[in-house]
Structure formats: structure tokens, C-alpha cells
Design an enzyme around this catalytic site. Structure first.
Site, short mmCIF file in Angstrom:
data_model
loop_
_atom_site.label_atom_id
_atom_site.label_comp_id
_atom_site.label_asym_id
_atom_site.label_seq_id
_atom_site.Cartn_x
_atom_site.Cartn_y
_atom_site.Cartn_z
N LYS A 155 10.85 -1.25 13.99
CA LYS A 155 9.96 -2.26 13.41
C LYS A 155 10.29 -3.59 14.07
O LYS A 155 11.45 -4.00 14.10
CB LYS A 155 10.16 -2.34 11.90
CG LYS A 155 9.19 -3.28 11.18
CD LYS A 155 9.24 -3.04 9.68
CE LYS A 155 8.22 -3.90 8.94
NZ LYS A 155 8.05 -3.49 7.54
N ILE A 176 0.84 -1.21 0.00
CA ILE A 176 0.00 0.00 0.00
C ILE A 176 0.87 1.25 0.00
O ILE A 176 0.42 2.34 -0.34
CB ILE A 176 -0.94 0.00 1.23
CG1 ILE A 176 -1.87 -1.21 1.18
CG2 ILE A 176 -1.77 1.27 1.30
CD1 ILE A 176 -2.81 -1.25 -0.01
N THR A 208 5.68 1.95 3.99
CA THR A 208 7.08 2.32 4.25
C THR A 208 7.39 3.70 3.67
O THR A 208 8.08 4.51 4.28
CB THR A 208 8.03 1.27 3.68
OG1 THR A 208 7.74 0.00 4.28
CG2 THR A 208 9.48 1.64 3.96
#
Length: 222
Positions: A38, A14, A17
Site C-alpha cells: 500500500k 466499505i 481492507t
């Protein structure tokens, strides 16, 4: 201690990042001590070529690469499967400790998820960890990155509803790949109406800066 914000998406590819990198860049350019974290990343052989490396390159932060991630898997599959293949399952206590370490060094920590909010991080006989469990364990609010185009109403509403059901505070939605037009403008209105969340900003392909006031961005972190 700093403040944190979790960035999730309505699915894979999407642009989460990319948007995360612009968020960290905005904070850095405003003079904030911005950090990145992360828990688990799969599909890369090194930090430099991973999502974390991309965020560092775009944002210009000088954070030590070793503090970006708790787990790096080479297998380009979901983290839970990569962990099973490579024999290195995620441990929640390590994730919490690593995050707290980064939190103690920076004012604003942007925590990027893996795929969508229901992404499995570990799934074996002894432990079952979904991405949502990490968000709750770190006590983070979230923003949702969604595509601006066709099909986004359904995926954005479902993601927002799942966060609500999990007890995770959603601060708003960022629409990526925005190009304008009647359909995308209607998507904005429908998403806001159905979720009750604001569309915080729009990101067009090739944008090098986040069109969101720095104070508004800072207010999302907790």
C-alpha cells in the site's frame, strides 16, 4: 517477477481492507507466494495497528512489515493532508521502487488503495498525485469493492466509469456486506448491466474465506 492487482473501493469504510485480507489469505492457503503493498496509509501510529497489520494478521503472510508501505501517517485524514501536516509528502519514484521490490519477492501482490479511487495522495505546489496516478504508474488492473446494500448502484457505476476514463482496466466488482434479499440481488444485476463488469463474488459479514475459485482469483493479477 510477480503479478499485481489493485484493490479500490467506492468510498471509505466499505470494507476494502477486509476483502483484501481475504484475497491474500486465499492465495496463501493455496500455496502461492502472496504479498501485500500500500503506497500511503493514514490514521495509524504503527504498521501493526494499521490496515497492513490487519491484512497480515488475517492472511497469515510472513512478509517483512517494513515492505508493506511506503508512507505511514498518524493523522486520520486523507494522505495528502496528513503528508502536509506531518511534512512527509509521497514521492512517486519511491512508490514505484518499493512496489518493484515487493514484486520481485512474491508471485501475487495485492495492492490496496486508500479510500476511493480519487483519493489525493499528494497535493502541493510542485506535485499533484491522485490514487489513480499510482495505479497507472504501477501498470495495474483493478477490482472494485462495493457495498452490497442501498446506494451501491450509483457509487459502483461511477467508480467503474472513472477507472475506464483513466485507462485503468477493471476486472470486476466484489460486493461486501452481502445478506441477500430482493434488493441486493437486483443490485447485482443492475451493476453488471450498467458497468459491463462481472460481480466476481459476494462477501457476507463475518466471512473467513473468499468464495471465489483460486484459479479465477489468480487470473485477475497481471
Amino acid at each position: 517477477m510477480g503479478k499485481g492487482l489493485f484493490v479500490t473501493a467506492t468510498g471509505t469504510d466499505i470494507g476494502k481492507t477486509y476483502v483484501t485480507a481475504l484475497m491474500v489469505k486465499k492465495l496463501t492457503e493455496a500455496g502461492c507466494r502472496a504479498g501485500y503493498y500500500k503506497a500511503a496509509l493514514s490514521g495509524a501510529e504503527s504498521i501493526e495497528e494499521s490496515d497492513a497489520g490487519y491484512v497480515k494478521k488475517i492472511s497469515g503472510i510472513e512478509q517483512d512489515d517494513r515492505t508493506f508501505l511506503s508512507y505511514l501517517y498518524e493523522s486520520a485524514v486523507s494522505p495528502h493532508l496528513a503528508a502536509r501536516i506531518e511534512g512527509n509528502p509521497a514521492d512517486m519514484e519511491k512508490v514505484k521502487a518499493d512496489y518493484r521490490s515487493v514484486l520481485g519477492q512474491y508471485d501475487y501482490i495485492t495492492v490496496e488503495g486508500s479510500g476511493g479511487i480519487v483519493c489525493p495522495i499528494r497535493w502541493d505546489r510542485g506535485h499533484k498525485i491522485l490514487l489513480e496516478d499510482i495505479v497507472k504508474a504501477l501498470d495495474l488492473p483493478a477490482v472494485i469493492v462495493a457495498d452490497a446494500g442501498l446506494g451501491t448502484i450509483n457509487s459502483a457505476v461511477l467508480t467503474a466509469e472513472h477507472l475506464k476514463n483513466c485507462g485503468i482496466e477493471a476486472k470486476g466488482i466484489i460486493l461486501n456486506r452481502y445478506s441477500g434479499g430482493v434488493m441486493q440481488e437486483d443490485n447485482i444485476q443492475m451493476i453488471e448491466s450498467l458497468t459491463g463488469l462481472p460481480v466476481l463474488t459476494l462477501v457476507a459479514q463475518g466471512d473467513t474465506a473468499l468464495a471465489l475459485d483460486i484459479k479465477a482469483l489468480m487470473s485477475l493479477y497481471r
